[in-house]
Design a protein around this motif. Structure first.
Motif, short mmCIF file in Angstrom:
data_model
loop_
_atom_site.label_atom_id
_atom_site.label_comp_id
_atom_site.label_asym_id
_atom_site.label_seq_id
_atom_site.Cartn_x
_atom_site.Cartn_y
_atom_site.Cartn_z
N LEU A 1 0.82 -1.21 0.00
CA LEU A 1 0.00 0.00 0.00
C LEU A 1 0.86 1.26 0.00
O LEU A 1 0.48 2.28 -0.60
CB LEU A 1 -0.93 0.00 1.21
CG LEU A 1 -2.03 -1.06 1.23
CD1 LEU A 1 -2.82 -0.99 2.54
CD2 LEU A 1 -2.97 -0.92 0.04
N ARG A 2 2.00 1.20 0.64
CA ARG A 2 2.88 2.37 0.68
C ARG A 2 3.47 2.71 -0.68
O ARG A 2 4.00 3.81 -0.87
CB ARG A 2 4.01 2.15 1.70
CG ARG A 2 3.53 2.06 3.15
CD ARG A 2 4.70 2.03 4.12
NE ARG A 2 4.26 1.65 5.46
CZ ARG A 2 4.41 0.45 6.01
NH1 ARG A 2 5.06 -0.51 5.33
NH2 ARG A 2 3.97 0.20 7.21
N THR A 3 3.39 1.79 -1.63
CA THR A 3 3.93 2.05 -2.97
C THR A 3 2.87 2.63 -3.91
O THR A 3 3.19 2.92 -5.06
CB THR A 3 4.50 0.76 -3.60
OG1 THR A 3 3.41 -0.13 -3.94
CG2 THR A 3 5.46 0.06 -2.66
N LEU A 4 1.64 2.77 -3.44
CA LEU A 4 0.60 3.33 -4.30
C LEU A 4 0.92 4.78 -4.66
O LEU A 4 1.55 5.50 -3.88
CB LEU A 4 -0.75 3.29 -3.58
CG LEU A 4 -1.41 1.93 -3.41
CD1 LEU A 4 -2.58 2.04 -2.42
CD2 LEU A 4 -1.89 1.38 -4.75
N PRO A 5 0.49 5.21 -5.82
CA PRO A 5 0.67 6.63 -6.16
C PRO A 5 0.00 7.53 -5.13
O PRO A 5 -1.02 7.16 -4.52
CB PRO A 5 -0.01 6.74 -7.53
CG PRO A 5 -0.01 5.37 -8.09
CD PRO A 5 -0.15 4.45 -6.91
N ASP A 6 0.55 8.72 -4.95
CA ASP A 6 -0.04 9.66 -4.00
C ASP A 6 -1.50 9.94 -4.36
O ASP A 6 -1.84 10.11 -5.53
CB ASP A 6 0.74 10.98 -4.01
CG ASP A 6 2.14 10.84 -3.43
OD1 ASP A 6 2.39 9.84 -2.74
OD2 ASP A 6 2.98 11.73 -3.68
N GLY A 7 -2.32 9.98 -3.33
CA GLY A 7 -3.71 10.35 -3.54
C GLY A 7 -4.67 9.20 -3.77
O GLY A 7 -5.88 9.42 -3.83
N VAL A 8 -4.17 7.98 -3.92
CA VAL A 8 -5.07 6.83 -4.10
C VAL A 8 -5.69 6.49 -2.75
O VAL A 8 -4.98 6.14 -1.81
CB VAL A 8 -4.33 5.61 -4.67
CG1 VAL A 8 -5.25 4.39 -4.69
CG2 VAL A 8 -3.81 5.90 -6.06
N PRO A 9 -7.02 6.59 -2.63
CA PRO A 9 -7.65 6.32 -1.34
C PRO A 9 -7.67 4.82 -1.02
O PRO A 9 -7.78 3.99 -1.92
CB PRO A 9 -9.07 6.87 -1.51
CG PRO A 9 -9.30 6.83 -2.98
CD PRO A 9 -7.98 7.05 -3.64
N VAL A 10 -7.59 4.51 0.28
CA VAL A 10 -7.60 3.13 0.75
C VAL A 10 -8.70 2.98 1.79
O VAL A 10 -8.71 3.69 2.81
CB VAL A 10 -6.25 2.75 1.37
CG1 VAL A 10 -6.29 1.32 1.91
CG2 VAL A 10 -5.11 2.91 0.36
N VAL A 11 -9.63 2.08 1.54
CA VAL A 11 -10.71 1.77 2.48
C VAL A 11 -10.34 0.46 3.17
O VAL A 11 -10.14 -0.56 2.50
CB VAL A 11 -12.06 1.65 1.76
CG1 VAL A 11 -13.17 1.29 2.77
CG2 VAL A 11 -12.40 2.96 1.05
N VAL A 12 -10.25 0.49 4.49
CA VAL A 12 -9.79 -0.66 5.26
C VAL A 12 -10.94 -1.23 6.08
O VAL A 12 -11.49 -0.57 6.96
CB VAL A 12 -8.63 -0.27 6.20
CG1 VAL A 12 -8.25 -1.45 7.11
CG2 VAL A 12 -7.43 0.20 5.38
N ASP A 13 -11.29 -2.48 5.79
CA ASP A 13 -12.24 -3.24 6.60
C ASP A 13 -11.40 -4.16 7.49
O ASP A 13 -10.84 -5.14 7.00
CB ASP A 13 -13.17 -4.04 5.70
CG ASP A 13 -14.24 -4.80 6.47
OD1 ASP A 13 -14.39 -4.56 7.68
OD2 ASP A 13 -14.92 -5.65 5.85
N PRO A 14 -11.28 -3.87 8.79
CA PRO A 14 -10.38 -4.65 9.67
C PRO A 14 -10.99 -5.99 10.07
O PRO A 14 -11.28 -6.25 11.25
CB PRO A 14 -10.17 -3.73 10.86
CG PRO A 14 -11.46 -2.97 10.96
CD PRO A 14 -11.94 -2.78 9.53
N VAL A 15 -11.19 -6.86 9.09
CA VAL A 15 -11.88 -8.13 9.30
C VAL A 15 -11.13 -9.00 10.32
O VAL A 15 -9.93 -9.23 10.17
CB VAL A 15 -11.98 -8.89 7.96
CG1 VAL A 15 -12.60 -10.26 8.17
CG2 VAL A 15 -12.79 -8.08 6.95
#
Length: 268
Positions: A94-108
């Motif tokens: 995830l840290r390598t994603l381009p700047d500004g790409v949103p991440v939605v985290v479902d902490p299953v």
């Protein structure tokens, strides 16, 4: 014109009600192109999870790079991450994603049937490595205490937990109220200067498998489409409420929500 691109990083549900399968159905129903990185494979049906097998880290990395480096992404959703080591692999990616790409985290952490989907020692890694990367974090009331580190005894503890998760780096925290009692399901969004409640009448329907996966994937879909987070959560709440109302029996246990409820209701 191509639709927005949304990537889910999660486990597979062989019964088709939750996990990667639910994510892709929700994405299609909400106007985006869904793509997937599998972290684990489960043997799962309406009665529960009979087995789970984590994929090797190199396979997860290869799937991610294959999609992101060629197709690209407009939003990412994470679900079942299985173990501490997998949490750290996904965080690294995830840290390598381009700047500004949103991440939605479902902490299953557990399935609808109460089967564990996250190793007991992995939630600390979620809190330290994944939460700071979350544009939107979507814990239910079972997950809220473990992911925040705040023991849940009162309604006020939910507010404190949300604040702790914002302090830990999540941009927005949606505390889901589906596990509450009563005739109304209330989800509360916490963010920068914002506390907003989203209410819906609780459906009298036990077939709710895949609710959390579906909600997070739908939020990611609307964010990818350009909605701001409060509007994306509102649109997702409306979609999931309809999907729960239309949930259907499948097998001998808890059936899934109906991802195609809007199409079935259109008469087409």
């Amino acid at each position: 014109m191509r639709p927005p691109r949304v990537l889910t990083i999660a486990g597979s549900d062989s019964g088709g009600g939750a996990g990667i399968q639910a994510d892709l159905k929700a994405m299609l129903a909400n106007g985006v192109h869904g793509m997937s990185v599998l972290t684990a494979i489960t043997a799962q049906n309406s009665l529960g999870v009979q087995g789970a097998w984590e994929l090797p880290a190199e396979q997860v990395r290869a799937q991610f790079r294959s999609v992101v480096d060629d197709i690209g992404v407009d939003a990412v959703k994470t679900g079942m991450l299985a173990s501490e080591s997998m949490v750290r692999v996904v965080a690294e990616l995830l840290r390598t994603l381009p700047d500004g790409v949103p991440v939605v985290v479902d902490p299953v952490s557990v399935s609808k049937h109460g089967d564990p989907l996250l190793a007991a020692d992995a939630m600390e890694a979620v809190r330290s490595d994944i939460v700071p990367l979350a544009t939107v974090l979507t814990p239910n009331l079972t997950e809220l205490g473990p992911v925040s580190g705040v023991e849940q005894r009162t309604v006020e503890d939910r507010e404190l937990a949300a604040k702790e998760l914002l302090h830990a780096g999540a941009a927005w925290v949606l505390v889901k109220g589906g596990h509450d009692e009563g005739d109304t399901s209330v989800d509360v969004l916490h963010g920068p200067g914002v506390r907003r409640a989203y209410s819906a009448a609780r459906a009298d329907n036990r077939h709710t498998h895949g609710t959390g996966c579906t909600l997070a994937s739908t939020i990611a879909s609307y964010v990818a489409r350009g909605y701001d987070v409060p509007a994306a959560v509102g649109a997702a709440k409306e979609y999931v409420t309809g999907a729960i109302e239309a949930g259907f029996a499948l097998g001998d246990g808890i059936g899934p929500v109906d991802h195609a409820w809007r199409f079935r209701g259109s008469g087409s």
